[in-house]
Design a protein around this motif. Structure first.
Motif, PDB file in Angstrom:
ATOM      1  N   ARG A 240       0.893  -1.151  -0.154  1.00 19.18           N
ATOM      2  CA  ARG A 240      -0.084  -0.309   0.037  1.00 19.18           C
ATOM      3  C   ARG A 240       1.039   1.387  -0.023  1.00 19.18           C
ATOM      4  O   ARG A 240       1.746   0.822   0.850  1.00 19.18           O
ATOM      5  N   ASP A 241       0.568   2.118  -0.968  1.00 23.51           N
ATOM      6  CA  ASP A 241       1.566   3.659  -1.114  1.00 23.51           C
ATOM      7  C   ASP A 241       1.263   4.196  -0.206  1.00 23.51           C
ATOM      8  O   ASP A 241      -0.079   4.462   0.298  1.00 23.51           O
ATOM      9  N   ALA A 242       1.312   5.831   0.292  1.00 22.90           N
ATOM     10  CA  ALA A 242       0.972   7.119   0.864  1.00 22.90           C
ATOM     11  C   ALA A 242      -0.048   7.280   0.503  1.00 22.90           C
ATOM     12  O   ALA A 242      -0.943   7.773   1.267  1.00 22.90           O
ATOM     13  N   ASN A 243      -0.253   7.525  -1.075  1.00 18.50           N
ATOM     14  CA  ASN A 243      -1.895   7.479  -0.756  1.00 18.50           C
ATOM     15  C   ASN A 243      -3.046   6.581  -0.575  1.00 18.50           C
ATOM     16  O   ASN A 243      -4.094   7.091  -1.018  1.00 18.50           O
ATOM     17  N   GLY A 244      -2.141   5.688   0.243  1.00 21.17           N
ATOM     18  CA  GLY A 244      -3.524   4.380   0.252  1.00 21.17           C
ATOM     19  C   GLY A 244      -3.845   3.393  -0.967  1.00 21.17           C
ATOM     20  O   GLY A 244      -4.995   2.668  -0.307  1.00 21.17           O
ATOM     21  N   HIS A 245      -2.994   3.519  -2.150  1.00 19.69           N
ATOM     22  CA  HIS A 245      -3.378   2.384  -3.420  1.00 19.69           C
ATOM     23  C   HIS A 245      -2.531   1.108  -3.112  1.00 19.69           C
ATOM     24  O   HIS A 245      -1.686   1.022  -3.121  1.00 19.69           O
ATOM     25  N   PHE A 246      -3.496   0.224  -3.817  1.00 15.02           N
ATOM     26  CA  PHE A 246      -2.707  -1.266  -3.168  1.00 15.02           C
ATOM     27  C   PHE A 246      -2.293  -1.425  -4.278  1.00 15.02           C
ATOM     28  O   PHE A 246      -2.772  -1.048  -5.878  1.00 15.02           O
ATOM     29  N   LYS A 247      -0.779  -2.181  -4.265  1.00 18.33           N
ATOM     30  CA  LYS A 247      -0.482  -3.220  -5.690  1.00 18.33           C
ATOM     31  C   LYS A 247      -0.017  -4.597  -5.177  1.00 18.33           C
ATOM     32  O   LYS A 247       0.764  -4.278  -4.141  1.00 18.33           O
ATOM     33  N   ALA A 248      -0.092  -4.971  -6.797  1.00 19.27           N
ATOM     34  CA  ALA A 248       0.331  -7.008  -5.838  1.00 19.27           C
ATOM     35  C   ALA A 248       1.660  -7.187  -7.277  1.00 19.27           C
ATOM     36  O   ALA A 248       1.214  -6.763  -8.204  1.00 19.27           O
ATOM     37  N   VAL A 249       2.535  -7.718  -6.851  1.00 22.55           N
ATOM     38  CA  VAL A 249       3.786  -7.590  -7.926  1.00 22.55           C
ATOM     39  C   VAL A 249       3.435  -9.634  -7.877  1.00 22.55           C
ATOM     40  O   VAL A 249       4.076 -10.109  -6.684  1.00 22.55           O
ATOM     41  N   ASP A 250       4.058  -9.885  -8.958  1.00 27.12           N
ATOM     42  CA  ASP A 250       4.260 -11.556  -9.030  1.00 27.12           C
ATOM     43  C   ASP A 250       5.588 -11.504  -9.317  1.00 27.12           C
ATOM     44  O   ASP A 250       6.086 -11.136 -10.329  1.00 27.12           O
ATOM     45  N   THR A 251       6.805 -12.060  -8.274  1.00 29.32           N
ATOM     46  CA  THR A 251       7.943 -12.272  -8.809  1.00 29.32           C
ATOM     47  C   THR A 251       8.500 -13.561  -8.639  1.00 29.32           C
ATOM     48  O   THR A 251       7.960 -14.946  -7.783  1.00 29.32           O
TER      49      THR A 251
END
Length: 455
Positions: free
Chosen positions: A162-173
């Protein structure tokens, strides 16, 4: 005394003190210098006082401690963060898992269910570890886990942030896994899976043991006291087991008769299980199209359960629950895959040398199974059902030679060709390593060998 006499007297004394030569004078002056220094040092360096005579002074100082209210206020003034780890339990829902992780965040729940990458979390298998960081309000800051879609597919790390603006991001590695080789033993009391559970051996390894020896051992008829040893791969990340890999070698004693197998990758890129002398364990045909089952009707004359007529039953019926996978018993090409009267959903596979096999009463065909499809031994071709003339879920299995039905339980089929001379040296090195590992799992045999050697 005359001045000239005084001068001669002083000169004579100087020669007596410092010597007449340049070398003797230098030595005398140096000795005099160090003597003066020694006397000076002794004069200015007084003796150290005795420690026992030093004065001792006791100091007492009160340190003010914060009150409980002040401590609580200090904690509340600083934002708290919590990191938790949980394992997926049987029957877990996403909400139950997040609750145990301390996540009380509707936005996070919604993101995981809708994002294409984060949604992988919904397919996590039992006992998989999940880590999450939350703030004191239960809002998710990050979540990490490892996803394994199958033992033959690479593991992936899924991270939700979750970034500073409250938005989520999912990463697949891709996951960076550490390969280990594990060894284990077991004793049969009731069944193979019960024995592997007692020995903490994963079900995936137990299934591979069956595949290794099913052409030689009838796993429906194991005896109490049967034993097995197994060497297999496991893959780890951050000190946690992510998945198990291939069984590298196995040893099974059934009814007092030992069977051994070792996995070997041939030069042509094909791999398989072999005995320790290089003979393939793979036979041309499996004994059964189902991994675990019971025979409900054999190859014999019988009264047909529907027509009531006395007639030859030209196959073997294997009873199993609806949806149980049905396997091709040998390599071949699908000759037909369609509804066929009393057979119901029927698959017929043509093999080499006039051999063919038939699988009837399927619930449905496996994806990609159609006329002309190439199949490999052990490949799933359909699922147990009760279509056609059937009184219950089972698979009717026929073994044909030039279209003439034969009893699949009694016919003798050849083994696959043994290893070539080119592969034998490398195979022997692999086999010797696994033989040594089996000796470590059999300490009583090592002790016996040592005793024999000593005598």
């Amino acid at each position: 005394m005359r001045p000239i006499d005084k001068f001669l007297h002083i000169a004579t004394g100087r020669r007596q003190l410092f010597g007449s030569s340049r070398v003797s004078r230098a030595v005398s002056i140096s000795a005099l210098f160090f003597s003066v220094c020694a006397i000076g040092a002794a004069a200015v360096a007084p003796l150290a006082p005795d420690a026992a005579d030093l004065p001792v002074k006791k100091l007492t100082q009160e340190l003010p401690l914060p009150t409980l209210d002040e401590q609580i206020a200090a904690i509340e003034a600083n934002e708290q963060h919590f990191v938790r780890e949980e394992t997926v339990r049987r029957g877990d829902t996403l909400s139950a898992l997040l609750l145990r992780l301390g996540v009380e965040d509707d936005e996070a729940d919604k993101f995981i269910k809708t994002d294409s990458v984060a949604r992988s979390l919904l397919q996590l298998r039992t006992d998989k570890a999940v880590r999450a960081k939350t703030n004191e309000e239960g809002e998710l800051e990050w979540l990490q886990t490892t996803v394994v879609d199958g033992s033959d597919k690479p593991a992936r790390n899924i991270e939700i942030t979750r970034d500073a603006n409250g938005h989520f991001k999912a990463v697949d590695t891709p996951a960076n896994l550490e390969r280990r080789v594990e060894m284990a033993s077991g004793n049969i009391i009731s069944s193979l899976f019960a024995a592997t559970d007692d020995a903490n051996i994963p079900d995936n390894v137990a299934s591979q043991i069956i595949s290794m020896f099913e052409t030689n051992i009838d796993f429906r008829k194991l005896q109490r006291g049967d034993q097995f040893n197994v060497v297999y791969e496991s893959f780890w990340q951050n000190g946690q087991k992510v998945k198990t890999g291939r069984v590298l070698a196995g040893e099974f004693t059934n009814a007092g008769k030992p069977y051994q197998a070792v996995w070997f990758d041939e030069a042509g890129g094909q791999g398989g299980y072999y005995t320790f002398d290089g003979k393939s364990l793979k036979k041309a045909f499996l004994k059964s199209p189902l991994a675990f089952t019971r025979i409900s009707s054999g190859f014999s004359m019988r009264v047909h359960p529907i027509s009531g007529q006395w007639k030859q039953h030209k196959g073997v019926d294997f009873a199993a629950g609806i949806g149980t996978p049905i396997r091709a018993t040998a390599d071949g090409v699908v000759d037909s895959a369609a509804m066929s009267g009393g057979y119901g959903n029927l698959v017929v596979i043509k093999h080499w040398g006039g051999y063919s096999t038939a699988y009837a009463h399927m619930q449905r065909f496996a994806p990609g199974i159609r006329k002309g499809s190439h199949v490999s031994q052990g490949e799933v071709i359909g699922f147990v059902g009760s279509t056609g003339w059937s009184t219950g879920p089972h698979v009717h299995y026929e073994f044909r030679v030039n279209n003439d039905a034969r009893d699949p339980l009694s016919i003798v089929v050849p083994n696959v060709q043994a290893l070539s001379n080119v592969d034998l040296p490398r195979f022997k090195a692999v086999a010797n390593d696994m033989h040594h590992r089996f000796d470590l799992l059999r300490p009583e045999r090592v002790a016996q060998n040592s005793k024999t050697t000593a005598s």
